[in-house]
Write a protein that holds these residues in place. Structure first.
Motif, PDB file in Angstrom:
ATOM      1  N   PRO A   1      19.729 -47.483 -14.895  1.00 11.48           N
ATOM      2  CA  PRO A   1      19.645 -48.702 -14.076  1.00 11.48           C
ATOM      3  C   PRO A   1      20.723 -49.725 -14.426  1.00 11.48           C
ATOM      4  O   PRO A   1      21.231 -50.430 -13.553  1.00 11.48           O
ATOM      5  N   LEU A   2      21.076 -49.810 -15.713  1.00 14.61           N
ATOM      6  CA  LEU A   2      22.098 -50.762 -16.138  1.00 14.61           C
ATOM      7  C   LEU A   2      23.445 -50.440 -15.489  1.00 14.61           C
ATOM      8  O   LEU A   2      24.150 -51.330 -15.001  1.00 14.61           O
ATOM      9  N   GLN A   3      23.795 -49.170 -15.455  1.00 13.57           N
ATOM     10  CA  GLN A   3      25.068 -48.771 -14.864  1.00 13.57           C
ATOM     11  C   GLN A   3      25.049 -48.908 -13.339  1.00 13.57           C
ATOM     12  O   GLN A   3      26.060 -49.260 -12.726  1.00 13.57           O
ATOM     13  N   ALA A   4      23.889 -48.673 -12.739  1.00 10.72           N
ATOM     14  CA  ALA A   4      23.775 -48.896 -11.292  1.00 10.72           C
ATOM     15  C   ALA A   4      23.964 -50.366 -10.969  1.00 10.72           C
ATOM     16  O   ALA A   4      24.638 -50.726  -9.995  1.00 10.72           O
ATOM     17  N   PHE A   5      23.383 -51.238 -11.789  1.00 12.03           N
ATOM     18  CA  PHE A   5      23.541 -52.679 -11.575  1.00 12.03           C
ATOM     19  C   PHE A   5      24.995 -53.102 -11.766  1.00 12.03           C
ATOM     20  O   PHE A   5      25.485 -53.999 -11.077  1.00 12.03           O
ATOM     21  N   ALA A   6      25.689 -52.475 -12.706  1.00 16.48           N
ATOM     22  CA  ALA A   6      27.096 -52.816 -12.941  1.00 16.48           C
ATOM     23  C   ALA A   6      27.922 -52.605 -11.684  1.00 16.48           C
ATOM     24  O   ALA A   6      28.729 -53.462 -11.297  1.00 16.48           O
TER      25      ALA A   6
END
Length: 240
Positions: free
Chosen positions: A36-41
């Motif tokens: 999820p963190l990389q998707a948000f990035a």
């Protein structure tokens, strides 16, 4: 160029077309960003200037002919061939079906709660996966824009595994600033260990708080940098 550095594992594309209106169609692009963190990035860095509010997910917006959202580890783009009401309605249905049918939790990003809500420009938080502010050690760097007393200020923070590593990273960033022409400036801000620098007429302030490195980037005045840093420090220490 953004997707692979952010951790993209794959991309799937499906094209939908109207049988009643052959000229109406849209492709669905689904990027598996691994976390999820990389998707948000990717979502935060790609956000368009003409973005309109959307209720698809916590991280979603629309433009006159497109939908963009992050859902769990997925980042999704849906682009219309034309901005007709029927195509836009079909896109919305497709997006909601994807969200319901995907066995994926929305994903909570804890760092977002560490930014003070007062004065925060809506949807201005961006996650930089690597080389934040041109400093190669600043990975997974969150930035947020504030409008305070009529002045725009950019706050930032990044987490490290231990407080000791946070202290070392704050010191390394200070050295990076000095190497690039910054001049140390005395400060009385109520933030332990805070360091203030004048970088060719703008102001950088950096500190560590627990496992976080945080501060202010390119403020117009030392007062604006100090005020924002104090609010950010107190928010971090209350919520960590």
């Amino acid at each position: 160029a953004l997707y692979l550095p952010a951790g993209s594992l794959s991309r799937q594309t499906i094209r939908f077309a109207s049988s009643a209106h052959p000229g109406e169609w849209f492709p669905l692009f689904v990027y598996d960003m691994n976390t999820p963190l990389q998707a948000f990035a990717v979502y935060s860095s790609q956000r368009r200037e003409d973005a309109l509010a959307s209720d698809l997910t916590d991280f979603s917006y629309s433009t006159p002919n497109a939908l963009f959202f992050a859902h769990g580890r997925f980042y999704v783009e849906i682009l219309a061939s034309s901005p007709s009401e029927s195509v836009l309605a079909a896109m919305d249905t497709c997006a909601r079906r994807f969200i319901v049918d995907t066995t994926e939790r929305a994903g909570r990003i804890e760092e977002l709660a560490l930014f003070p809500p007062e004065g925060l420009v809506p949807d201005s938080v961006v996650l930089l996966i690597a080389d934040g502010f041109g400093f190669e050690q600043f990975d997974y760097l969150f930035t947020a824009t504030y409008e305070s007393y009529g002045v725009a200020v950019q706050a930032f923070l990044t987490g490290r595994p231990t407080p000791g590593e946070a202290v070392a990273l704050a010191a390394a960033y200070s050295e990076f600033l000095i190497d690039n022409g910054a001049v140390f400036q005395e400060t009385n801000v109520s933030v332990p260990g805070a360091l203030l620098y004048n970088l060719f007429g703008t102001y950088e302030l950096v500190f560590s708080a627990g496992q976080f490195v945080a501060g202010v980037h390119e403020a117009d005045s030392p007062e604006a940098a100090e005020r924002m840093a104090a609010e950010l420090y107190h928010r971090i220490t209350r919520n960590r």
